[in-house]
Design a protein around this motif. Sequence first.
Motif, short mmCIF file in Angstrom:
data_model
loop_
_atom_site.label_atom_id
_atom_site.label_comp_id
_atom_site.label_asym_id
_atom_site.label_seq_id
_atom_site.Cartn_x
_atom_site.Cartn_y
_atom_site.Cartn_z
N VAL A 148 0.81 -1.22 0.00
CA VAL A 148 0.00 0.00 0.00
C VAL A 148 0.84 1.27 0.00
O VAL A 148 0.61 2.18 -0.81
CB VAL A 148 -0.97 -0.01 1.20
N GLU A 149 1.81 1.37 0.90
CA GLU A 149 2.60 2.60 0.98
C GLU A 149 3.40 2.83 -0.30
O GLU A 149 3.49 3.96 -0.79
CB GLU A 149 3.53 2.55 2.19
N ASP A 150 3.96 1.76 -0.84
CA ASP A 150 4.68 1.86 -2.11
C ASP A 150 3.74 2.31 -3.23
O ASP A 150 4.09 3.14 -4.07
CB ASP A 150 5.32 0.52 -2.45
N GLY A 151 2.53 1.76 -3.22
CA GLY A 151 1.55 2.12 -4.23
C GLY A 151 1.14 3.58 -4.12
O GLY A 151 1.02 4.29 -5.14
N ILE A 152 0.91 4.06 -2.90
CA ILE A 152 0.53 5.46 -2.70
C ILE A 152 1.63 6.39 -3.20
O ILE A 152 1.37 7.39 -3.88
CB ILE A 152 0.23 5.72 -1.21
N ALA A 153 2.89 6.04 -2.89
CA ALA A 153 4.01 6.86 -3.35
C ALA A 153 4.05 6.91 -4.88
O ALA A 153 4.31 7.97 -5.47
CB ALA A 153 5.33 6.30 -2.80
N GLY A 154 3.77 5.77 -5.52
CA GLY A 154 3.75 5.73 -6.98
C GLY A 154 2.65 6.59 -7.56
O GLY A 154 2.87 7.32 -8.53
N ILE A 155 1.47 6.51 -6.98
CA ILE A 155 0.36 7.33 -7.47
C ILE A 155 0.68 8.81 -7.32
O ILE A 155 0.44 9.61 -8.24
CB ILE A 155 -0.95 6.98 -6.74
N ARG A 156 1.23 9.18 -6.18
CA ARG A 156 1.58 10.60 -5.97
C ARG A 156 2.63 11.06 -6.99
O ARG A 156 2.54 12.16 -7.53
CB ARG A 156 2.09 10.81 -4.55
N GLN A 157 3.62 10.20 -7.25
CA GLN A 157 4.65 10.56 -8.23
C GLN A 157 4.04 10.72 -9.62
O GLN A 157 4.33 11.67 -10.35
CB GLN A 157 5.73 9.48 -8.27
N GLY A 158 3.17 9.76 -9.99
CA GLY A 158 2.53 9.85 -11.29
C GLY A 158 1.66 11.08 -11.43
O GLY A 158 1.62 11.71 -12.50
N LEU A 159 0.93 11.42 -10.37
CA LEU A 159 0.11 12.64 -10.39
C LEU A 159 0.96 13.88 -10.61
O LEU A 159 0.59 14.78 -11.39
CB LEU A 159 -0.66 12.76 -9.08
N ALA A 160 2.10 13.96 -9.91
CA ALA A 160 2.99 15.10 -10.07
C ALA A 160 3.54 15.17 -11.49
O ALA A 160 3.59 16.25 -12.10
CB ALA A 160 4.13 15.03 -9.06
N ASP A 161 3.94 14.02 -12.03
CA ASP A 161 4.47 13.99 -13.39
C ASP A 161 3.40 14.36 -14.41
O ASP A 161 3.68 15.06 -15.40
CB ASP A 161 5.02 12.59 -13.71
N TYR A 162 2.18 13.88 -14.18
CA TYR A 162 1.07 14.19 -15.09
C TYR A 162 0.78 15.69 -15.06
O TYR A 162 0.63 16.33 -16.11
CB TYR A 162 -0.16 13.40 -14.66
N SER A 163 0.73 16.27 -13.88
CA SER A 163 0.47 17.70 -13.75
C SER A 163 1.55 18.52 -14.44
O SER A 163 1.27 19.57 -15.04
CB SER A 163 0.38 18.08 -12.27
N ALA A 164 2.79 18.05 -14.39
CA ALA A 164 3.91 18.78 -14.99
C ALA A 164 3.79 18.88 -16.51
O ALA A 164 4.37 19.77 -17.12
CB ALA A 164 5.23 18.10 -14.61
#
Length: 266
Positions: free
Chosen positions: A104-120
Amino acid sequence: SYAIDSRVMCKSWLAHLYLILGDPDRALASDREVPAYVREVSHPSTTAVALAWGCIFRQLLRDQQSAQDQAEAVVALATDQGFPLYRAAGIVVGGWARAASGHVEDGIAGIRQGLADYSATGAEMWSPYFLALLAEALGCAGQAAPGLEALAQGLDWVGRIEGRWIEAELHRLRGELLLMLAASDLCEAEACFHRALAVAHEQGARMWELRASNSLARLWLDQGRREEAQALLAPIYGRFTASSHTPDLREAKALLGALTSCTRPV
């Protein structure tokens, strides 16, 4: 003209639409046509689109392993070819798959990273959906409060960009997270499920309607309101074909069985 093969794009969108409208058999049939078109054109950006939209489709199906496989494939291709938007989509879905598998924690970190990259990239279209995946993963971690914050952001995005295809699911997830709070507001959670049902019904989005019905029926089952729960869920479940076996339909079938017995589904 558009740097992407139109057949691949249209078939991918059709798969998504058929699924949300409650026809998983036609959705899968449309999705199965995509690989042949991809091989025919042998074009990197078209392949990336097919993989990105394909991993999202499999997430919508809640097919965890297949979603993760396609997510990893699009991340690899998009990294090699320099497609940051498709890479971000793969990172988000891959994070959801890891969270769903217990990391779960690894997955949450991945989603947050992907969201930041998508927003960029400056893109916005998928933001409400990605925030829904973040909220779901945070719920798996028992982090209801930050999950509710993510859903508030998602609903704000829906209002700003008119991305209403995911609106019903955002309301449903809000209800689920409200039930997780220490001082849970059952009335507010129930209102969220009703709102999700209303939006889904208005849109003809039977998949979202089924999910919201599952959530509300489960709540009513816990409250001893079996007749109301059965009257809600049975007709919605009955609108799907007998050949469809998605996780949402299996959950609905188990709930209906519990509603006619003395047990609660696991």
